[in-house]
Design a protein around this motif. Structure first.
Motif, short mmCIF file in Angstrom:
data_model
loop_
_atom_site.label_atom_id
_atom_site.label_comp_id
_atom_site.label_asym_id
_atom_site.label_seq_id
_atom_site.Cartn_x
_atom_site.Cartn_y
_atom_site.Cartn_z
N ASN A 138 0.88 -1.07 -0.03
CA ASN A 138 -0.14 0.12 -0.05
C ASN A 138 0.89 1.31 -0.01
OD1 ASN A 138 -2.41 1.41 0.17
ND2 ASN A 138 -2.18 1.60 2.24
N ILE A 139 2.14 1.05 0.10
CA ILE A 139 3.01 2.35 0.33
C ILE A 139 2.86 3.00 -1.03
CG2 ILE A 139 5.43 3.02 0.39
CD1 ILE A 139 5.84 0.82 2.70
N ARG A 140 3.15 2.52 -1.95
CA ARG A 140 3.10 3.05 -3.50
C ARG A 140 1.85 4.15 -3.47
NH1 ARG A 140 6.23 1.26 -7.17
NH2 ARG A 140 6.25 -0.83 -6.06
N ASN A 141 0.47 3.65 -3.15
CA ASN A 141 -0.63 4.36 -3.24
C ASN A 141 -0.49 5.56 -2.14
OD1 ASN A 141 -1.75 2.42 -5.15
ND2 ASN A 141 -2.78 1.38 -3.31
N GLN A 142 0.20 5.49 -0.95
CA GLN A 142 0.24 6.47 -0.14
C GLN A 142 1.06 7.76 -0.64
OE1 GLN A 142 1.30 4.06 3.43
NE2 GLN A 142 -0.16 5.10 4.53
N LEU A 143 2.25 7.05 -1.23
CA LEU A 143 3.40 8.15 -1.74
C LEU A 143 2.61 8.93 -3.01
CD1 LEU A 143 6.47 6.04 -1.86
CD2 LEU A 143 6.01 8.05 -0.54
N ASP A 144 1.63 8.49 -3.65
CA ASP A 144 0.89 9.09 -4.66
C ASP A 144 -0.18 9.92 -4.17
OD1 ASP A 144 2.71 8.34 -6.61
OD2 ASP A 144 1.63 6.46 -7.08
N GLU A 185 12.52 -0.36 -5.07
CA GLU A 185 11.24 -0.44 -5.88
C GLU A 185 10.51 0.93 -5.79
OE1 GLU A 185 7.92 -3.10 -4.05
OE2 GLU A 185 9.94 -3.83 -3.47
N PHE A 186 10.41 1.65 -4.76
CA PHE A 186 9.58 2.81 -4.62
C PHE A 186 10.30 4.24 -4.86
CE2 PHE A 186 8.23 -0.23 -1.36
CZ PHE A 186 6.98 -0.28 -1.59
N PHE A 187 11.61 4.17 -5.55
CA PHE A 187 12.38 5.23 -5.72
C PHE A 187 11.40 6.23 -6.52
CE2 PHE A 187 15.78 7.62 -7.53
CZ PHE A 187 16.61 8.06 -6.37
N ALA A 188 11.05 5.88 -7.51
CA ALA A 188 10.08 6.99 -8.48
C ALA A 188 9.25 7.53 -7.83
CB ALA A 188 9.53 5.90 -9.88
N GLN A 189 8.30 6.90 -6.90
CA GLN A 189 7.31 7.47 -5.94
C GLN A 189 7.90 8.41 -5.01
OE1 GLN A 189 7.06 4.34 -6.74
NE2 GLN A 189 5.58 4.51 -8.23
N VAL A 200 10.82 10.24 -5.27
CA VAL A 200 11.55 11.40 -5.97
C VAL A 200 10.24 12.50 -6.40
CG1 VAL A 200 12.59 12.11 -8.12
CG2 VAL A 200 13.47 10.17 -6.82
N LYS A 201 9.07 11.84 -6.48
CA LYS A 201 8.07 12.79 -6.86
C LYS A 201 7.63 13.73 -5.66
CE LYS A 201 5.44 9.72 -9.80
NZ LYS A 201 4.00 8.87 -10.02
N ASN A 202 8.25 13.15 -4.51
CA ASN A 202 8.01 13.89 -3.22
C ASN A 202 9.13 15.11 -2.61
OD1 ASN A 202 5.02 12.98 -2.52
ND2 ASN A 202 6.02 11.02 -2.14
N VAL A 203 9.93 14.89 -3.36
CA VAL A 203 11.19 15.59 -3.00
C VAL A 203 11.15 17.13 -2.83
CG1 VAL A 203 12.38 16.09 -5.40
CG2 VAL A 203 13.58 15.76 -3.26
N ALA A 204 9.99 17.69 -3.56
CA ALA A 204 9.60 19.10 -3.35
C ALA A 204 8.45 19.39 -2.61
CB ALA A 204 9.43 19.69 -4.82
N SER A 205 8.08 18.37 -1.57
CA SER A 205 6.88 18.55 -0.80
C SER A 205 7.11 19.74 0.11
CB SER A 205 6.93 17.32 0.00
OG SER A 205 5.96 17.65 1.01
N HIS A 206 6.08 20.44 0.40
CA HIS A 206 6.14 21.66 1.28
C HIS A 206 6.23 21.18 2.72
CE1 HIS A 206 5.41 24.28 -1.94
NE2 HIS A 206 4.46 23.58 -2.42
N ASN A 207 5.79 19.92 3.05
CA ASN A 207 6.02 19.44 4.57
C ASN A 207 7.21 19.09 4.79
OD1 ASN A 207 6.18 17.79 6.78
ND2 ASN A 207 3.85 17.16 6.51
N ILE A 208 7.93 19.61 5.62
CA ILE A 208 9.49 19.57 6.16
C ILE A 208 9.81 18.27 6.64
CG2 ILE A 208 9.63 20.69 8.30
CD1 ILE A 208 12.02 21.78 7.34
#
Length: 189
Positions: free
Chosen positions: A51-57, A83-87, A89-97
């Protein structure tokens, strides 16, 4: 008269000791409950890992944070979660510190295995070097200099040069600590 005061003092001390013991017991119980909830990250069924993949997206920061905590817990247990690297990386610019810190930890661990995907995050780190928050600037430099991808050596040199002249001593310290990483064998040579 001295005997009465001594008895009163002894009685008060006994009551105080009892109250103190009850308070300590309550705090210990609260600590055990709060500590027990964090250990759930280490003891999770395989279904929650999937379920981690869905949570990251997800669009919810709470779900992303929960997913990142689970990934870091799995990494600490020695499990390969690249295996979750792509998901991630999408969160690298998150506003949550908090999310950002966990993403940075993850990237440091797996950037060498996924250099092409790691390059996607380099632009974000360069932007973070100009962030108003010195903590973000220092973290960005720390991660940028810690990513073991040979193609970014010149970018790291420019980042160190920029951060060495920063107004914050914390960022300047991060720049000083990044210099030896440039000369570390098998990194940027």
């Amino acid at each position: 008269m001295a005997g009465i005061n001594l008895n009163a003092i002894t009685e008060n001390a006994t009551r105080f000791g009892t109250r103190l013991q009850e308070t300590i017991s309550e705090h210990t119980r609260e600590f055990a409950l709060s500590r027990g909830s964090s250990t759930s990250y280490f003891d999770m069924p395989e279904e929650r890992v999937r379920n981690i993949r869905n949570q990251l997206d997800s669009s919810s920061d709470r779900e992303k944070l929960d997913a990142m905590k689970r990934l870091i817990a799995l990494i600490s247990k020695g499990r390969n979660v690249s295996e979750f690297f792509a998901q991630v990386v999408k969160n690298v610019a998150s506003h949550n510190i908090e999310i950002r810190k966990l993403v940075y930890i993850y990237l440091l661990r797996y950037a060498e295995q996924e250099p092409d995907l790691a390059l996607l995050s380099i632009n974000t780190f360069q932007k973070d070097l100009s962030d108003p928050n010195p903590l973000i600037r220092a973290m960005a430099l720390r991660v940028l200099s810690g990513i073991r991808v040979s193609m970014i050596g010149s970018i790291v040199v420019l980042a160190i040069k920029k951060c060495a002249a920063d107004i914050s001593p914390y960022v300047r310290k991060a720049a000083a600590l990044a210099i030896p990483k440039l000369f570390s064998p098998h990194v940027f040579v």
